[in-house]
Scaffold this active site. Sequence first.
Site, mmCIF file in Angstrom:
data_model
loop_
_atom_site.group_PDB
_atom_site.id
_atom_site.type_symbol
_atom_site.label_atom_id
_atom_site.label_comp_id
_atom_site.label_asym_id
_atom_site.label_seq_id
_atom_site.Cartn_x
_atom_site.Cartn_y
_atom_site.Cartn_z
ATOM 1 N N GLU A 9 0.273 7.178 -20.140
ATOM 2 C CA GLU A 9 0.237 6.179 -19.200
ATOM 3 C C GLU A 9 1.758 5.570 -19.238
ATOM 4 O O GLU A 9 2.439 5.352 -18.037
ATOM 5 C CB GLU A 9 -0.623 4.939 -19.658
ATOM 6 N N GLU A 61 6.941 7.021 -12.183
ATOM 7 C CA GLU A 61 6.929 6.602 -10.765
ATOM 8 C C GLU A 61 7.693 5.449 -10.105
ATOM 9 O O GLU A 61 7.955 5.574 -9.112
ATOM 10 C CB GLU A 61 5.219 5.990 -10.660
ATOM 11 N N GLY A 102 -5.798 7.611 8.045
ATOM 12 C CA GLY A 102 -6.681 8.707 7.638
ATOM 13 C C GLY A 102 -6.013 9.967 8.073
ATOM 14 O O GLY A 102 -4.934 10.116 8.275
ATOM 15 N N LYS A 111 -0.280 2.595 -2.856
ATOM 16 C CA LYS A 111 -1.103 1.942 -3.529
ATOM 17 C C LYS A 111 -2.583 2.224 -3.368
ATOM 18 O O LYS A 111 -3.333 2.346 -4.236
ATOM 19 C CB LYS A 111 -1.165 0.413 -3.157
ATOM 20 N N LYS A 116 4.175 5.504 -15.793
ATOM 21 C CA LYS A 116 4.801 4.330 -15.429
ATOM 22 C C LYS A 116 6.166 4.600 -15.002
ATOM 23 O O LYS A 116 6.851 4.478 -14.139
ATOM 24 C CB LYS A 116 4.691 3.183 -16.408
ATOM 25 N N ARG A 124 0.928 -1.092 -0.066
ATOM 26 C CA ARG A 124 -0.018 0.150 0.175
ATOM 27 C C ARG A 124 0.895 1.300 -0.097
ATOM 28 O O ARG A 124 0.455 2.344 -0.136
ATOM 29 C CB ARG A 124 -1.043 0.030 1.341
ATOM 30 N N TRP A 173 2.092 6.179 6.083
ATOM 31 C CA TRP A 173 2.361 7.131 5.028
ATOM 32 C C TRP A 173 2.264 8.490 5.470
ATOM 33 O O TRP A 173 1.041 8.932 5.569
ATOM 34 C CB TRP A 173 1.395 6.714 3.927
#
Length: 600
Positions: free
Chosen positions: A477, A484, A100, A595, A481, A27, A73
């Site tokens: 795209e 990142e 959150g 993620k 890719k 994640r 995170w």
Amino acid sequence: MCGIVGYIGQDQSQEILLKGLEKLEYRGYDSAGLALLNDDGVYVSKVKGRIAALREAVDENKKATMGIGHTRWATHGAPSHENAHPHQSASGQFTLVHNGVVENYMEVREAYLPNVAMKSETDTEIVVQLIEHLNEQMNDVAAAFRKAVDLLKGSYAIALIDSQNPETIYVAKNKSPLLIGLGDGFNVVASDSMAMLQVTDQFLELMDKETVIVQRDAVTIQKPDGSKVDRDPFTAELDATDIEKGMYPHFMLKEIDEQPFVIRKIIQEYQNENDEIKLDPEIRQAMKECDRIYIIAAGTSYHAGLLGKQFIEKLANIPVEVHVASEFSYNMPLLSEKPLFVYISQSGETADSRSVLVQTKELGHPALTLTNVPGSTLSRESDYTMHLHAGPEIAVASTKAYTAQMAVLAILAVDTARAKGIELEFDPMQELGIVANAMEALTDQKEAVEELASEFLPTTRNCFFIGRGVDYYVGLEGALKLKEISYIQAEGFAGGELKHGTIALIEEGTPVIGLATQEKVNLSIRGNIQEVEARGANSCIITMKGLEKDGDNFIIPKVHELLTPLVSVVPMQLISYYAALHRDCDVDKPRNLAKSVTVE
Ligand code: F6R
């Protein structure tokens, strides 16, 4: 983004929590920690960095049959040991993990905790201090917990332990995902069923604003008004081996290779025994009735949406607008009379998309979600769901979910066209079958792509992707890719726009990847490639069989023109993968990314 695990039972919890956190690594996170509770009290260990570092930091001799764990995170405060979770109240009685963003944490602090010294910069610490403060007044932990979450505004998934009560984990959720897993003599808490598949496949969904008392033999869910909720568990339809890398060095490579199987699975799932499209009749009706479709998505899913617009407009003749979710929230365009909102989200948890969904539901507009996680928030809160059937996607960089999104959008477009009586020669299942074979042929050519990546992108600072029409969208795209996972500054441009500014960036050796898979723009994009070559660019052309010219670098097999993006993206994914590998980047867990983006 952040992940939570919790265990209360008979077994040693430390290893279960660490394994659970490892399953949540995908994640995205930058620090991690856990808390165990036994007769000696609470033991907390936390680190900045990876779970592997947490494994080294924990005292492996600590025995405890209950505990909570967290991957963080960073939102409030930098990634650091102090800001890592769990956080503890001033007296040490309460220990808490949180996902959150608590929007009113400053107000809560001023109103309830003006004299409490904080040890971290997080919004989370305010929550645990608030619970202690309220418990001092109420002398009832469950009531103090409920009161505290009632005071919070924003998104949260929370797990709390009380050092004076080793029989209970207190849990609450609003907007952030959280599940309770059920076992025989134990129960667990997890942001995602994957984390706890190691011990159970039975899970209870939680609704926003519910609080839960989790004990070894009981789980009690309460609504905000205190009434109890009975809910049946669901079986997580995941195979534990789906979330293992197997023989692959990285999840990303495994997921790229899985794409042909995913496309075949989609064909199977969306076709009935008479070879007709199998679709919920209510979705068909909603598509037929609307006068305009608004696709809402973020990142890679947004790129799939751009292609979805092509499919739906060209095949079903319905106007489509595609919007970046985070922009739409603040900048809603004039809507048509009968809009249908289509949310595209691999995770089904993207907070930006969810925020739009809340707004459009309030306006009374119907919503369809395309997601890989049917029980996710977007799926639950939409009127209809179409499942992507891509299997769990663990690598942060989305690959197979993107191609699955396009395949499902193509099927939806054809079904709508047929429902509207439009005659098509295009048989989506047959054409997708050809796509799956083409993808397989490409994933078998990894060495050639690896060579290409090392020739074009060994030390470059930047890289451009150009295309026209759908090739432009695939270029966007491809650029996403590459940036990142390899951290190369990459941008996708419409070929025709080059002369209007971007060409100023081209200098000796600048890598430019040109996509030329569409007959009607083949010559014009090749013209653009010549223009950048004339200015020193190091160019590379990806084309389709039948359109190739001498010197082209990569030729994808022939597929239906509408569906070329599903195939031409595969070399892009592989180029990014190998570029990242050659630069020693952490392919599956790129820096700063998550993620499941559960904060706006
Ligand atoms: C990029 C990537 C992201 C996601 C975006 C939306 O590889 O994965 O750009 O596409 O964060 O996520 P979902 O699809 O889960 O809504």
